[in-house]
Motif scaffolding. Structure first.
Motif, PDB file in Angstrom:
ATOM      1  N   ARG B  30       0.841  -1.199   0.000  1.00 24.68           N
ATOM      2  CA  ARG B  30       0.000   0.000   0.000  1.00 24.68           C
ATOM      3  C   ARG B  30       0.873   1.245   0.000  1.00 24.68           C
ATOM      4  NH1 ARG B  30      -5.311  -0.823   2.235  1.00 24.68           N
ATOM      5  NH2 ARG B  30      -5.386   1.441   2.135  1.00 24.68           N
ATOM      6  N   GLY B  33       0.828   2.577   3.485  1.00 23.73           N
ATOM      7  CA  GLY B  33       1.163   1.631   4.552  1.00 23.73           C
ATOM      8  C   GLY B  33       2.213   2.176   5.511  1.00 23.73           C
ATOM      9  N   GLY B  34       3.286   2.747   4.950  1.00 20.51           N
ATOM     10  CA  GLY B  34       4.342   3.312   5.795  1.00 20.51           C
ATOM     11  C   GLY B  34       3.799   4.393   6.719  1.00 20.51           C
ATOM     12  N   LYS B  36       0.864   4.886   7.718  1.00 17.79           N
ATOM     13  CA  LYS B  36      -0.113   4.342   8.676  1.00 17.79           C
ATOM     14  C   LYS B  36       0.583   3.615   9.823  1.00 17.79           C
ATOM     15  CE  LYS B  36      -4.295   4.215   5.831  1.00 17.79           C
ATOM     16  NZ  LYS B  36      -5.196   3.426   4.961  1.00 17.79           N
ATOM     17  N   VAL B  37       1.611   2.839   9.545  1.00 10.00           N
ATOM     18  CA  VAL B  37       2.269   2.123  10.650  1.00 10.00           C
ATOM     19  C   VAL B  37       3.091   3.073  11.519  1.00 10.00           C
ATOM     20  CG1 VAL B  37       2.340  -0.099   9.478  1.00 10.00           C
ATOM     21  CG2 VAL B  37       4.314   1.421   9.310  1.00 10.00           C
ATOM     22  N   ARG B  38       3.488   4.205  10.950  1.00  4.64           N
ATOM     23  CA  ARG B  38       4.269   5.166  11.747  1.00  4.64           C
ATOM     24  C   ARG B  38       3.382   6.166  12.481  1.00  4.64           C
ATOM     25  NH1 ARG B  38       7.666   4.972   7.111  1.00  4.64           N
ATOM     26  NH2 ARG B  38       6.618   6.809   6.317  1.00  4.64           N
ATOM     27  N   GLY B  39       2.081   6.078  12.268  1.00  7.51           N
ATOM     28  CA  GLY B  39       1.173   7.018  12.934  1.00  7.51           C
ATOM     29  C   GLY B  39       1.163   8.382  12.277  1.00  7.51           C
ATOM     30  N   GLU B  40       1.660   8.473  11.036  1.00 12.62           N
ATOM     31  CA  GLU B  40       1.750   9.779  10.371  1.00 12.62           C
ATOM     32  C   GLU B  40       0.590  10.039   9.418  1.00 12.62           C
ATOM     33  OE1 GLU B  40       5.419   9.359   8.331  1.00 12.62           O
ATOM     34  OE2 GLU B  40       6.618   9.510  10.169  1.00 12.62           O
ATOM     35  N   PHE B  41      -0.167   9.024   9.129  1.00 13.95           N
ATOM     36  CA  PHE B  41      -1.262   9.178   8.166  1.00 13.95           C
ATOM     37  C   PHE B  41      -2.356  10.031   8.797  1.00 13.95           C
ATOM     38  CE2 PHE B  41      -5.300   7.716   6.363  1.00 13.95           C
ATOM     39  CZ  PHE B  41      -5.043   7.810   5.005  1.00 13.95           C
ATOM     40  N   PHE B  43      -5.855  11.012   9.463  1.00 16.78           N
ATOM     41  CA  PHE B  43      -7.288  10.712   9.397  1.00 16.78           C
ATOM     42  C   PHE B  43      -8.052  12.020   9.526  1.00 16.78           C
ATOM     43  CE2 PHE B  43      -5.391   6.713  10.476  1.00 16.78           C
ATOM     44  CZ  PHE B  43      -6.130   5.808   9.745  1.00 16.78           C
ATOM     45  N   GLY B  45     -10.117  13.005  11.561  1.00 18.82           N
ATOM     46  CA  GLY B  45     -10.159  13.516  12.926  1.00 18.82           C
ATOM     47  C   GLY B  45      -8.819  14.018  13.432  1.00 18.82           C
ATOM     48  N   ASP B  46      -7.772  13.865  12.619  1.00 18.83           N
ATOM     49  CA  ASP B  46      -6.445  14.318  13.048  1.00 18.83           C
ATOM     50  C   ASP B  46      -6.166  15.746  12.590  1.00 18.83           C
ATOM     51  OD1 ASP B  46      -6.105  11.758  14.013  1.00 18.83           O
ATOM     52  OD2 ASP B  46      -4.929  11.069  12.296  1.00 18.83           O
ATOM     53  N   GLY B 198     -12.711   4.312  13.033  1.00 17.55           N
ATOM     54  CA  GLY B 198     -12.476   5.763  13.067  1.00 17.55           C
ATOM     55  C   GLY B 198     -13.780   6.521  13.025  1.00 17.55           C
ATOM     56  N   VAL B 246      -9.831   7.929   6.087  1.00 14.20           N
ATOM     57  CA  VAL B 246     -11.065   7.263   6.493  1.00 14.20           C
ATOM     58  C   VAL B 246     -10.737   6.004   7.299  1.00 14.20           C
ATOM     59  CG1 VAL B 246     -13.235   6.262   5.702  1.00 14.20           C
ATOM     60  CG2 VAL B 246     -12.153   8.086   4.376  1.00 14.20           C
ATOM     61  N   GLY B 247     -11.251   5.947   8.502  1.00 11.77           N
ATOM     62  CA  GLY B 247     -11.012   4.788   9.371  1.00 11.77           C
ATOM     63  C   GLY B 247     -12.061   3.721   9.198  1.00 11.77           C
TER      64      GLY B 247
END
Ligand code: FES
Ligand code: FES
Lengths: 160, 770
Positions: B30, B33-34, B36-41, B43, B45-46, B198, B246-247
């Motif tokens: 994806r 993917g990177g 998202k796993v690092r918490g940088e994506f 959303f 609400g962010d 989410g 989108v969660g």
């Protein structure tokens, strides 16, 4: 709403929090005041694990902790779990990315924290240990199949 | 191909047929993917903006009431409250709705469900906003809620549009034909929630042109935009939507939720406004899967050949229409399951009540009827003395057969094959007996000698794409410069992996590895339609393919003109432009170097083939394509305690062609989890129309301890007319997983279970053979 000022130690740095309402959760302060939105608010009731962070090394639902009560503790969030260099990943993060464990990704930061916590304590957990360790992290997209596969990959790669 | 249960690293990138890594058919990573796993994506609400206010919504605690008065004064008096809006402040259309505008932005005089929005506030802090909501005084005159759809059918209208969203009759074949073997049953399906992780979120920013920019988590940007613009009294181009991260969605984001409220607050205050629903509000703020009561009667020859099928399907649509009209169609058209049924009479009803509104959820009507028709097939097998799997094989639909609607299946529908391939999958190894893997798992209450094992089987199918003559389309754009392709489409990425697929398509068509996917938004792109109905791979995948093909043709024409040959002499192979075999010239140029600095651009709209409305007898070529899957479930049950543990699900699914096998597997496993949930735990419990369990404490979804191993076979029979031969894969996994599990529990306990989710008391307190 009386405002207070305090400081939190997050990902190794002291971060002042100024003019905050005392009733704010650690999750709210991390996300809305310290620009660290990696921990997610999936339920704010301690049920989904999407807000997982480490507080003094203990896996914690940031939604259940008052931020002001975490003064003096060392807090690690998903933003601080990996290498600082942009684009770098931990073995666990890489395994999630490679094994298809990420769909919408909303649960992912919490799962990354939970799996790091597990593997730090048990480098070679049984399949049931893994399921139990992540059973506090709800994921609605994956059915956990690829998440479990990712944990296996991470265990394998860590053992090398 | 067969996929083993979770092991190793599936889908290591290799090369495609064309020699470019990450193309079609590979388990490409994806692009998100990177991050998202690092918490940088990011959303929805962010998001955050300077000077931002927090919005919140006041909702009715009552399911049916008249509003005598609303006093917002006390809320406005609270320091930090910027504005309060009610129905009186909506400048445009008072109503919105996915298909018909029947739902008020805010209830003005009548409340039709518990959770209906009454007012919204914007304040400097979420806590201030919550206090402001508590300070608004609403004087309600309570009315008795109508919560039984059968009563609503004959009762006073709850809405000017009446109480019947749709009454669809299907008459097929000879209405008098009957076979000697008769089985009949009534089945109930509880209200399931999509429970994406989410919660609904958005950020609205007022714009200088009097319009508004909204970043929001949704499934269909353009439909949202049109509804928002109507309600705000703005032109569509003044309302610009961009997809926020989108969660998950699963149907629950197809309808407008916070969109109008948040834009109204931003326009009123002239400041950016952020709204993030709490989990409780999320449960109240989106549509759910229709609860259903379904009666069916089958007759057959003694050898199990189905002769006739009758059904009456009542779907509780709740207070507003949403997509009920089309859920009724799907439930009715696919009511008999993937079997040859020569004679049928189906009555499908979608009814308005004072329950929470219901609409799209993954499986869209097919889930409810599959639970019923598969229960019937097991009964029929028992009545005929035939093995239940054999009975299904005996009646299985195939290419060339006809649906209840008279439509001939002119594509692939390998029902018998998915049944056989599912049955060929290995049964679970006997596991070591551990407390945690017994029924009740973490509760640790089950004694090993009480545990009984059962095996059940089910098969289901549904249509792909919108139906009944809907003119569907999706637009995509592609730009190629120096070997870097940028693809854009307004298709909502909700977690399913469209962004990955868009890259894979561009790589394969253009022979480049570097592909960017531009944000999904309404300002520069036309509609891509909804991320629903298993349609985006086909529709938006098709649009991306066509845009990329047009760019490829421009590139080849450009290179041909510089070389003085014909474009037809050139092709893209493995990242290079080469001369076709037998061409006069010998060309071999990397795509990257073929046209330095020259941009190639194309934009295309993709349409599927035309479908037709259903006639008065419910007959017509209403559907584009269909997909099927089968599930075999193995369960352990503690009959004393009524606890069920699903041990294994085996499934073979008709996917056309797996464009990204790892993504397909993820869809299958994720869909199975939602099927496990509906079978064993998930139900929004209503009391006088009020949701009693709007939290993850009380609405349970499967955890990693609840999920069984899922063993999967992908059945690949390319679908004619589908881009790349691929079928949508998101929905079939949720359709037959639930009935397979229930059949397994019936087999383990002997209890005739006719309702999902199975509650402990349904097993523990049932009369059952000793
Ligand atoms: S947000 Fe903290 S556990 Fe769900
Ligand atoms: S990937 Fe969507 S909730 Fe886990």
């Amino acid at each position: 709403m009386t405002d207070t000022t305090y400081s939190l130690n997050v990902n190794g740095a002291d971060r002042p929090v100024a003019g905050a309402w005392l009733g704010e959760s650690l999750l709210h302060v991390l996300r809305e005041r310290l620009a660290l939105p990696g921990a997610k608010a999936g339920c704010e009731q301690g049920e989904c694990g999407s807000c997982s962070v480490l507080v003094d090394g203990v896996l914690t639902c940031a939604c259940l902790v008052l931020a002001a009560s975490a003064v003096g503790a060392s807090i690690i969030t998903v933003e601080g779990i990996g290498p600082a260099e942009r684009g770098e990943m931990t073995i666990v993060q890489e395994a999630f990315n490679d094994a298809g464990a990420v769909q919408c990704g909303f649960c992912t930061p919490g799962l990354i924290m939970a799996v790091h916590d597990l593997l730090d304590r048990h480098p070679d957990p049984s399949a049931l240990d893994v399921r139990e360790a992540i059973s506090g992290n709800l994921c609605r997209c994956t059915g956990y199949g690829r998440v479990l596969a990712a944990v296996e990959v991470a265990i394998e790669r860590s053992a090398r | 191909m067969t996929m083993a249960p979770p092991t190793g690293t599936p889908g290591t990138p290799g090369t495609t047929a064309r020699g470019v890594a990450g193309g079609l058919g590979e388990s490409a990573r994806r692009p998100d993917g990177g991050p998202k796993v690092r918490g940088e994506f990011a959303f929805a609400g962010d998001l955050w903006a300077d000077g931002m206010l927090w919005g919140a919504t006041l909702r009715s605690p009552h399911a049916a009431a008249r509003i005598r008065s609303i006093d917002v004064g006390p809320a406005l008096a609270i320091a930090g409250v910027a504005t309060v809006v009610t129905a009186a402040d909506v400048p445009g259309s008072a109503n919105y709705g996915l298909e018909e505008r029947d739902q008020p932005v805010f209830a003005a005089d009548v409340v039709r469900y518990a959770g209906e929005p009454i007012a919204a506030v914007a304040a400097d802090h979420p806590e201030t906003a919550r206090r402001a909501l508590a300070a608004i005084v609403v004087d309600y005159e309570l009315l008795p809620p109508v919560t039984d759809p059968e009563l609503a059918l004959t009762g006073e209208p709850l809405h000017p549009d009446g109480n019947v969203f749709r009454h669809l009759t299907i008459r097929h074949g000879d209405p008098t034909a009957r076979g000697p073997v008769v089985v009949e049953g009534t089945y109930e399906i509880g209200m399931q929630d999509q429970a994406f992780m989410g919660p609904e979120a958005g950020l609205a920013v007022p714009a200088e042109d009097g319009g508004v920019d909204l970043v929001v988590s949704t499934q269909w940007l353009h439909n949202d935009r049109d509804q928002v613009a109507e309600c705000l009294g703005l032109r569509p181009d003044q309302v610009r939507l961009t997809l926020g991260g989108v969660g998950g969605a699963f149907g629950a984001r197809e309808d407008v939720s916070l969109h109008v409220h948040i834009c109204l607050l931003a326009l009123r205050t002239g400041r950016p406004v952020k709204v993030v629903y709490s989990r409780e509000e999320s449960f109240l703020g989106h549509v759910h899967r229709h609860p259903a009561r379904i009666w069916m009667r089958h007759t057959a020859e003694p050898d199990g050949t189905i002769v006739s099928f009758e059904a009456r399907i009542v779907l509780d649509g709740g207070a507003y229409r949403s997509s009920s009209y089309h859920v009724v169609a799907n439930a009715s058209c696919f009511a008999a399951g993937p079997y040859r049924v020569p004679n049928a009479h189906v009555e499908g009803l979608g009814v308005r009540t004072n329950n929470p509104p219901c609409g799209a959820m993954r499986g869209f009507g097919a889930v409810q009827v599959c639970f019923a028709h598969e229960g019937q097939m097991d009964k029929l097998a028992a009545a005929c003395g035939i093995d239940p799997v054999e009975l299904r094989l005996h009646n299985a639909l195939d290419h060339g057969d006809h649906l209840l609607t008279g439509q001939r299946i002119d594509g692939t529908l390998p029902v018998a094959r998915v049944i056989r391939e599912t049955m060929a999958l290995p049964l679970p190894e006997p596991a070591a007996d551990e407390l945690l893997s017994r029924p009740g798992a973490a509760g640790r209450t089950t004694d090993a000698p009480h545990v009984r094992r059962g095996i059940g089987f089910a098969v289901g199918f549904k249509n792909l794409m919108y139906a009944e003559g809907y003119m569907d389309g999706s637009e995509a754009a592609c730009v190629l410069v120096d070997g870097l392709a940028t693809v854009q489409c307004a298709a909502a990425e909700v977690g399913q992996g469209f962004v990955t697929l868009a890259q894979q398509i561009a790589r394969t068509v253009l022979g480049v590895e570097r592909v960017l996917v531009a944000p999904a938004e309404t300002a520069s792109m036309g509609s891509a339609g909804s991320t629903s109905a298993s349609r985006q791979t086909w529709m938006s995948g098709g649009a991306v393919e066509q845009a990329c093909l047009a760019v490829r043709d421009q590139l080849l024409a450009h290179v041909a003109s510089t070389l003085g040959c014909a474009a037809a002499d050139l092709e893209i192979v493995g990242g290079a432009i080469r001369s076709v075999p037998g061409a006069a010239l010998d060309v071999d140029i990397a795509v990257e170097d073929a046209a330095p600095g020259v941009p190639f651009e194309a934009r295309r709209v993709f349409h599927h083939r035309v479908t037709l409305p259903l006639d008065a007898d419910g007959q017509g070529d209403a559907h584009v394509s269909m997909a099927c899957a089968a599930h075999r479930a193995v369960v352990d049950v503690d009959p004393e305690l009524g606890l069920v543990r699903v041990v294994q699900l085996a499934t073979a699914q008709d996917v056309g062609r797996a464009l990204n096998p790892l993504s397909v597997l993820g869809q299958i496993e994720g869909g199975c989890a939602q099927g496990v949930g509906l079978a064993t735990m998930e139900e929004l419990v209503l009391e006088a129309g009020k949701v009693r369990n709007a939290s993850f404490t009380d609405y349970l979804i499967p955890t990693a301890l609840d999920m069984p191993e899922v063993v999967t076979t992908l059945v690949e029979e390319p679908e004619p007319g589908a881009p790349f031969g691929a079928k949508g894969v998101g929905e079939p996994p949720v359709i037959s997983s639930t009935p397979a599990i229930v059949a397994a529990v019936r087999a383990a306990t002997g209890v005739d279970l006719t309702r999902v989710p199975i509650r402990p008391q349904d097993v523990a307190l049932a009369d059952r053979p000793r």
